[in-house]
Design an enzyme around this catalytic site. Structure first.
Site, PDB file in Angstrom:
ATOM      1  N   ARG A  30       0.835  -1.190   0.000  1.00  0.00           N
ATOM      2  CA  ARG A  30       0.000   0.000   0.000  1.00  0.00           C
ATOM      3  C   ARG A  30       0.878   1.251   0.000  1.00  0.00           C
ATOM      4  O   ARG A  30       1.944   1.267   0.595  1.00  0.00           O
ATOM      5  CB  ARG A  30      -0.894   0.041   1.246  1.00  0.00           C
ATOM      6  CG  ARG A  30      -2.095  -0.886   1.175  1.00  0.00           C
ATOM      7  CD  ARG A  30      -2.972  -0.731   2.401  1.00  0.00           C
ATOM      8  NE  ARG A  30      -2.280  -1.122   3.606  1.00  0.00           N
ATOM      9  CZ  ARG A  30      -1.746  -0.288   4.477  1.00  0.00           C
ATOM     10  NH1 ARG A  30      -1.835   1.027   4.316  1.00  0.00           N
ATOM     11  NH2 ARG A  30      -1.122  -0.741   5.546  1.00  0.00           N
ATOM     12  N   TYR A  32      -1.539  -3.660  -6.879  1.00  0.00           N
ATOM     13  CA  TYR A  32      -1.229  -4.456  -5.690  1.00  0.00           C
ATOM     14  C   TYR A  32      -2.178  -4.247  -4.513  1.00  0.00           C
ATOM     15  O   TYR A  32      -2.476  -3.114  -4.129  1.00  0.00           O
ATOM     16  CB  TYR A  32       0.202  -4.164  -5.197  1.00  0.00           C
ATOM     17  CG  TYR A  32       0.714  -5.256  -4.303  1.00  0.00           C
ATOM     18  CD1 TYR A  32       1.288  -6.390  -4.858  1.00  0.00           C
ATOM     19  CD2 TYR A  32       0.558  -5.205  -2.932  1.00  0.00           C
ATOM     20  CE1 TYR A  32       1.724  -7.427  -4.057  1.00  0.00           C
ATOM     21  CE2 TYR A  32       0.985  -6.236  -2.116  1.00  0.00           C
ATOM     22  CZ  TYR A  32       1.574  -7.341  -2.683  1.00  0.00           C
ATOM     23  OH  TYR A  32       2.000  -8.381  -1.887  1.00  0.00           O
ATOM     24  N   LYS A  59      -9.598  -2.416   1.816  1.00  0.00           N
ATOM     25  CA  LYS A  59      -9.327  -1.254   2.662  1.00  0.00           C
ATOM     26  C   LYS A  59     -10.143  -0.035   2.212  1.00  0.00           C
ATOM     27  O   LYS A  59     -10.619   0.741   3.031  1.00  0.00           O
ATOM     28  CB  LYS A  59      -7.846  -0.912   2.637  1.00  0.00           C
ATOM     29  CG  LYS A  59      -6.943  -2.067   3.014  1.00  0.00           C
ATOM     30  CD  LYS A  59      -7.210  -2.567   4.403  1.00  0.00           C
ATOM     31  CE  LYS A  59      -6.196  -3.665   4.732  1.00  0.00           C
ATOM     32  NZ  LYS A  59      -6.284  -4.169   6.081  1.00  0.00           N
ATOM     33  N   HIS A  88     -10.433  -2.433  11.589  1.00  0.00           N
ATOM     34  CA  HIS A  88      -9.309  -3.263  11.118  1.00  0.00           C
ATOM     35  C   HIS A  88      -9.079  -4.367  12.152  1.00  0.00           C
ATOM     36  O   HIS A  88      -8.106  -4.340  12.900  1.00  0.00           O
ATOM     37  CB  HIS A  88      -8.076  -2.367  10.969  1.00  0.00           C
ATOM     38  CG  HIS A  88      -6.954  -2.975  10.196  1.00  0.00           C
ATOM     39  ND1 HIS A  88      -5.664  -2.493  10.256  1.00  0.00           N
ATOM     40  CD2 HIS A  88      -6.905  -4.008   9.327  1.00  0.00           C
ATOM     41  CE1 HIS A  88      -4.885  -3.198   9.461  1.00  0.00           C
ATOM     42  NE2 HIS A  88      -5.614  -4.127   8.894  1.00  0.00           N
ATOM     43  N   SER A  92      -1.231  -3.258  10.401  1.00  0.00           N
ATOM     44  CA  SER A  92      -0.849  -4.157   9.313  1.00  0.00           C
ATOM     45  C   SER A  92       0.424  -4.935   9.673  1.00  0.00           C
ATOM     46  O   SER A  92       1.374  -4.368  10.202  1.00  0.00           O
ATOM     47  CB  SER A  92      -0.614  -3.341   8.050  1.00  0.00           C
ATOM     48  OG  SER A  92      -1.787  -2.626   7.736  1.00  0.00           O
ATOM     49  N   CYS A 110       0.929  -7.089  12.004  1.00  0.00           N
ATOM     50  CA  CYS A 110       1.206  -7.165  13.439  1.00  0.00           C
ATOM     51  C   CYS A 110       0.482  -8.330  14.117  1.00  0.00           C
ATOM     52  O   CYS A 110       0.320  -8.333  15.341  1.00  0.00           O
ATOM     53  CB  CYS A 110       0.866  -5.855  14.124  1.00  0.00           C
ATOM     54  SG  CYS A 110       2.008  -4.533  13.685  1.00  0.00           S
ATOM     55  N   ASP A 113      -9.021  -9.813   9.142  1.00  0.00           N
ATOM     56  CA  ASP A 113      -8.533  -8.464   8.818  1.00  0.00           C
ATOM     57  C   ASP A 113      -9.548  -7.353   9.097  1.00  0.00           C
ATOM     58  O   ASP A 113      -9.161  -6.291   9.558  1.00  0.00           O
ATOM     59  CB  ASP A 113      -8.100  -8.418   7.344  1.00  0.00           C
ATOM     60  CG  ASP A 113      -7.219  -7.217   7.021  1.00  0.00           C
ATOM     61  OD1 ASP A 113      -6.267  -6.954   7.774  1.00  0.00           O
ATOM     62  OD2 ASP A 113      -7.489  -6.538   6.012  1.00  0.00           O
ATOM     63  N   ARG A 132       2.280 -12.039  -0.274  1.00  0.00           N
ATOM     64  CA  ARG A 132       0.974 -12.414   0.284  1.00  0.00           C
ATOM     65  C   ARG A 132       0.411 -13.684  -0.351  1.00  0.00           C
ATOM     66  O   ARG A 132       0.756 -14.040  -1.470  1.00  0.00           O
ATOM     67  CB  ARG A 132      -0.019 -11.265   0.043  1.00  0.00           C
ATOM     68  CG  ARG A 132       0.400  -9.946   0.706  1.00  0.00           C
ATOM     69  CD  ARG A 132      -0.490  -9.577   1.849  1.00  0.00           C
ATOM     70  NE  ARG A 132       0.072  -8.521   2.685  1.00  0.00           N
ATOM     71  CZ  ARG A 132      -0.475  -8.143   3.829  1.00  0.00           C
ATOM     72  NH1 ARG A 132      -1.575  -8.706   4.262  1.00  0.00           N
ATOM     73  NH2 ARG A 132       0.082  -7.195   4.556  1.00  0.00           N
TER      74      ARG A 132
HETATM   75  P1  GTP Z   1      -2.221  -7.518   7.619  1.00  0.00           P
HETATM   76  O1  GTP Z   1      -2.703  -8.594   6.734  1.00  0.00           O
HETATM   77  O2  GTP Z   1      -1.147  -6.671   7.003  1.00  0.00           O
HETATM   78  O3  GTP Z   1      -3.296  -6.656   8.180  1.00  0.00           O
HETATM   79  O4  GTP Z   1      -1.372  -8.223   8.808  1.00  0.00           O
HETATM   80  P2  GTP Z   1      -1.771  -9.100  10.098  1.00  0.00           P
HETATM   81  O5  GTP Z   1      -2.076  -8.204  11.239  1.00  0.00           O
HETATM   82  O6  GTP Z   1      -2.789 -10.125   9.735  1.00  0.00           O
HETATM   83  O7  GTP Z   1      -0.371  -9.809  10.460  1.00  0.00           O
HETATM   84  P3  GTP Z   1       0.067 -11.347  10.391  1.00  0.00           P
HETATM   85  O8  GTP Z   1      -0.710 -12.222  11.330  1.00  0.00           O
HETATM   86  O9  GTP Z   1       0.093 -11.770   8.985  1.00  0.00           O
HETATM   87  O10 GTP Z   1       1.565 -11.269  10.957  1.00  0.00           O
HETATM   88  C1  GTP Z   1       2.564 -10.489  10.375  1.00  0.00           C
HETATM   89  C2  GTP Z   1       3.924 -10.914  10.850  1.00  0.00           C
HETATM   90  O11 GTP Z   1       3.979 -10.907  12.273  1.00  0.00           O
HETATM   91  C3  GTP Z   1       4.291 -12.327  10.395  1.00  0.00           C
HETATM   92  O12 GTP Z   1       5.625 -12.342   9.951  1.00  0.00           O
HETATM   93  C4  GTP Z   1       4.133 -13.145  11.644  1.00  0.00           C
HETATM   94  O13 GTP Z   1       4.981 -14.258  11.667  1.00  0.00           O
HETATM   95  C5  GTP Z   1       4.432 -12.161  12.779  1.00  0.00           C
HETATM   96  N1  GTP Z   1       3.670 -12.516  14.006  1.00  0.00           N
HETATM   97  C6  GTP Z   1       2.347 -12.774  14.095  1.00  0.00           C
HETATM   98  N2  GTP Z   1       1.981 -13.125  15.351  1.00  0.00           N
HETATM   99  C7  GTP Z   1       3.117 -13.067  16.091  1.00  0.00           C
HETATM  100  C8  GTP Z   1       3.404 -13.325  17.473  1.00  0.00           C
HETATM  101  O14 GTP Z   1       2.529 -13.680  18.275  1.00  0.00           O
HETATM  102  N3  GTP Z   1       4.692 -13.148  17.864  1.00  0.00           N
HETATM  103  C9  GTP Z   1       5.674 -12.753  16.991  1.00  0.00           C
HETATM  104  N4  GTP Z   1       6.903 -12.609  17.476  1.00  0.00           N
HETATM  105  N5  GTP Z   1       5.444 -12.525  15.680  1.00  0.00           N
HETATM  106  C10 GTP Z   1       4.188 -12.674  15.242  1.00  0.00           C
HETATM  107  C1  SPV Z   2      -2.850  -4.322   5.368  1.00  0.00           C
HETATM  108  O1  SPV Z   2      -1.907  -3.654   4.914  1.00  0.00           O
HETATM  109  O2  SPV Z   2      -3.380  -4.061   6.478  1.00  0.00           O
HETATM  110  C2  SPV Z   2      -3.378  -5.469   4.618  1.00  0.00           C
HETATM  111  C3  SPV Z   2      -2.844  -5.729   3.283  1.00  0.00           C
HETATM  112  O3  SPV Z   2      -4.252  -6.156   5.104  1.00  0.00           O
HETATM  113  S1  SPV Z   2      -3.552  -4.729   2.067  1.00  0.00           S
HETATM  114  O4  SPV Z   2      -4.745  -5.401   1.559  1.00  0.00           O
HETATM  115  O5  SPV Z   2      -2.565  -4.574   0.999  1.00  0.00           O
HETATM  116  O6  SPV Z   2      -3.920  -3.451   2.608  1.00  0.00           O
HETATM  117 MN    MN Z   3      -4.835  -5.430   7.198  1.00  0.00          MN
END
Ligand code: GTP
Ligand code: SPV
Ligand code: MN
Length: 586
Positions: free
Chosen positions: A69, A209, A218, A238, A260, A262, A285, A376
């Site tokens: 983004r 993308y 979003k 979110h 994002s 996290c 999400d 992704r």
């Molecule tokens: P978006 O799709 O961007 O909104 O992201 P999200 O909030 O769904 O994040 P996601 O669960 O995909 O995690 C992103 C990164 O954080 C990955 O590389 C994970 O491995 C890492 N991660 C997720 N949960 C944990 C956790 O509990 N501990 C640690 N250390 N890393 C984590």
């Molecule tokens: C984020 O960035 O929080 C996502 C990926 O979930 S995107 O759809 O590219 O915004």
């Molecule tokens: Mn997101």
């Protein structure tokens, strides 16, 4: 472009303006999906993966400049700057339309214009909302097919809906007669992701993308929907949404908003490392929260699939995701192994060599990463083995707890509970997080990200805080007068050597266990200046390699700094910042 509310007229008007070679309406039929995937293969956008190892799955490699983004090219075009607020890029709607009008002129020449009717939320739900995305990207069309309810069944309902959101997307690369296409057309030099909340309209130009191009996600389900929520009395957030069942068989639904990359997808698919616990996934999400007939605050997932971060996903960290993406998945910007399967950093085992996300040779000694950090996967929600039985329920599920979290290497404790709704809203408003690869820009820079909505709030963030506070007033007019409890969490505290203190992932169930006990009033806790904290004696750390102090201790002086920062941050909202929140902060 002038405002048109009629679908046919709008399609004709867009086609007249953008001049596509032909127009195709997405019907939702499986053979149409297969045909579009074949088209993408023939244009070299898709590389089919090994059918035995990863059936019906594809790898797409984006243009290396179009990988995330782009927040500084994302605009909220409300009539006044004040309505967009100080945290959004505002542009005068007339000025923006003028710019876009020039760019859109003939921008689909030589391409197919796809018309994708979609529904955010269960088809028969009064809480769902409709949209149509017009796009010249087949990649976007097939992605919507996996992530969203699309096609004829939607169209039938859409034509009787009170309104729908118009989402116009172009990669901005018209093709001349005989000109060969590139695998990933885009115009990152002329990028606009523009929102016109007053017209329920989004126009996105130049990127193919993720959140820049999949406008249902979003752009609609957060930015436009947050605006709709303000007008109509609900919330677009979110947030992931899960059902959690304890060993006694008691089930509660929980939402959590983290910025994002996290940890939302990971928490949404959590495989508990405590015996007897079960976590089921509704969404990873976005959640829409509204009042149920019974007076409870309820939630639906407006989406129908995952667009998840690939790097870091493994059978060790997130086995449920690995099973979800074992077939019928689109991967973008990951590595390609000699076996014809995909790989990325953090996967259980990596090949010695292969091809990186840019299509270049990669070996395990390469200094460059195999996968782009924001690579992704895209997969349909029904492929999730821990899907909650109520995932498609038109009435949604009642929410018992709301978690706010960020990526904070210090100061913020593992978990704390808000004493009141008001304090909980302050928890959300005070969220800060270290930036990730999900958006273009610096990595690891601490920034305020209230409610994980900084890039996604479609109106003045100060008003948004007020809207959250008003939910408590609303609750008092409802039969039960109950609201979810609010918690702040942080999985990401680090030791001096840079390692994470908290094991995270499957062990996050321990935090949910404490929250469960708190909700049931089964556990004592300690009041502090920053909220209610667990007692050392009642927080389950058995078998873990970390101490209670490492997870929960904090210096008052540092917290005072955090509060001072927040006061400075609040000041920019002027009168829009709710006075009661300022009092709470003081
Ligand atoms: P978006 O799709 O961007 O909104 O992201 P999200 O909030 O769904 O994040 P996601 O669960 O995909 O995690 C992103 C990164 O954080 C990955 O590389 C994970 O491995 C890492 N991660 C997720 N949960 C944990 C956790 O509990 N501990 C640690 N250390 N890393 C984590
Ligand atoms: C984020 O960035 O929080 C996502 C990926 O979930 S995107 O759809 O590219 O915004
Ligand atoms: Mn997101």
């Amino acid at each position: 472009m002038k405002d048109v509310s009629n679908l046919d007229e709008w399609i004709k008007e867009v086609a007249y303006k953008t001049r596509p070679k032909n127009v195709e309406v997405i019907t939702g039929a499986p053979d149409q999906y297969a045909r579009l995937c074949n088209t993408l293969i023939s244009h070299k956008t898709f590389i089919p993966l090994n059918q035995e190892l990863r059936p019906n799955s594809f790898l797409a490699r984006s243009n290396p400049d179009d990988v995330a983004r782009v927040e500084e090219r994302t605009f909220i075009c409300t009539n006044t700057k004040d309505e967009a607020g100080p945290t959004n890029n505002w542009c005068d709607p007339a000025e923006m339309r003028q710019k876009l009008d020039i760019l859109l002129d003939g921008c689909m020449r030589g391409r197919t214009m796809y018309v994708v009717p979609f529904c955010m939320g269960p088809l028969e739900s009064p809480h769902s909302r409709f949209g149509v995305e017009i796009t010249d990207s087949a990649y976007v069309a097939v992605s919507l097919y996996l992530m969203t309810r699309v096609g004829d069944a939607v169209l039938k309902l859409l034509i009787n809906a009170p309104y729908f959101v118009k989402c116009l997307h172009s990669v901005g690369c018209p093709l001349n007669e005989g000109q060969e296409d590139v695998p990933w057309p885009c115009r990152t030099d002329e990028l606009y992701i523009s929102h016109f909340p007053e017209n329920l309209e989004v126009i996105s130009f130049g990127s193919g993308y993720g959140g820049n191009a999949l406008l249902n996600k979003k752009s609609f389900a957060l930015r436009i929907a947050s605006w709709l929520g303000l007008k109509e009395g609900w919330l677009a957030e979110h947030m992931l949404l899960i059902g959690v069942t304890n060993p006694q068989g008691v089930k509660k639904y929980i939402t959590a908003s983290f910025p994002s990359a996290c940890g939302k997808t990971n928490l949404a698919m959590l495989e508990p490392r405590l015996p007897g616990w079960k976590v089921e996934c509704i969404g990873d999400d976005i959640s829409w929260l509204f009042w149920g007939k019974d007076g409870t605050l309820r939630a639906i997932n407006p989406e129908m699939g995952f667009f998840g971060v690939a790097p870091g996903t493994s059978f060790k960290t997130n086995p449920v995701a690995m099973k979800t993406i074992s077939h019928d998945t689109i991967f973008t910007n990951v590595g390609l192994a000699p076996s014809g399967d995909v790989f990325w950093e953090g996967m259980d085992s990596l090949p010695d060599s292969g091809t990186n996300w840019k299509g270049e040779k990669w070996t395990k000694n390469s200094s460059e990463k195999a996968a782009q950090p924001n690579a992704r996967f895209t997969a349909h929600i029904t492929q999730c083995p821990t899907l909650d039985p109520l995932w498609n329920d038109p009435q949604g599920v009642p929410v018992s707890a709301i978690l706010f979290g960020g990526r904070r290497s210090s100061l913020i404790p593992l978990v704390r509970e808000a004493r009141s709704w008001q304090e909980g809203v302050l928890f959300g408003a005070m969220m800060s997080s270290e930036t990730t690869a999900a958006a273009k820009g610096a990595l690891g820079a601490l920034r305020h990200d209230p409610f994980a909505m900084l890039p996604f709030c479609g109106y003045n963030m100060g008003e948004y805080f007020g809207h959250w506070l008003d939910m408590a007033k609303e609750a008092s007019h409802r039969p039960k007068n109950i609201l979810p409890k609010i918690y702040a969490v942080n999985w990401f505290r680090k030791r001096a050597d840079g390692s994470f203190v908290w094991p995270g992932f499957g062990d996050n169930i321990r935090v949910l266990e404490w929250i469960f006990e708190r909700l049931d009033k089964n556990v004592e806790a300690r009041e502090s200046s920053i909220g209610i904290l667990p007692l050392k004696s009642s927080f389950n750390l058995s078998g873990l390699n970390c101490t209670f102090e490492e997870l929960f201790s904090f210096e008052d002086a540092e917290w005072k700094g955090e509060v001072q920062n927040m006061k400075k941050y609040c000041a920019q909202f002027g009168d829009h910042f709710p006075k009661v929140l300022l009092e709470e902060l003081n």
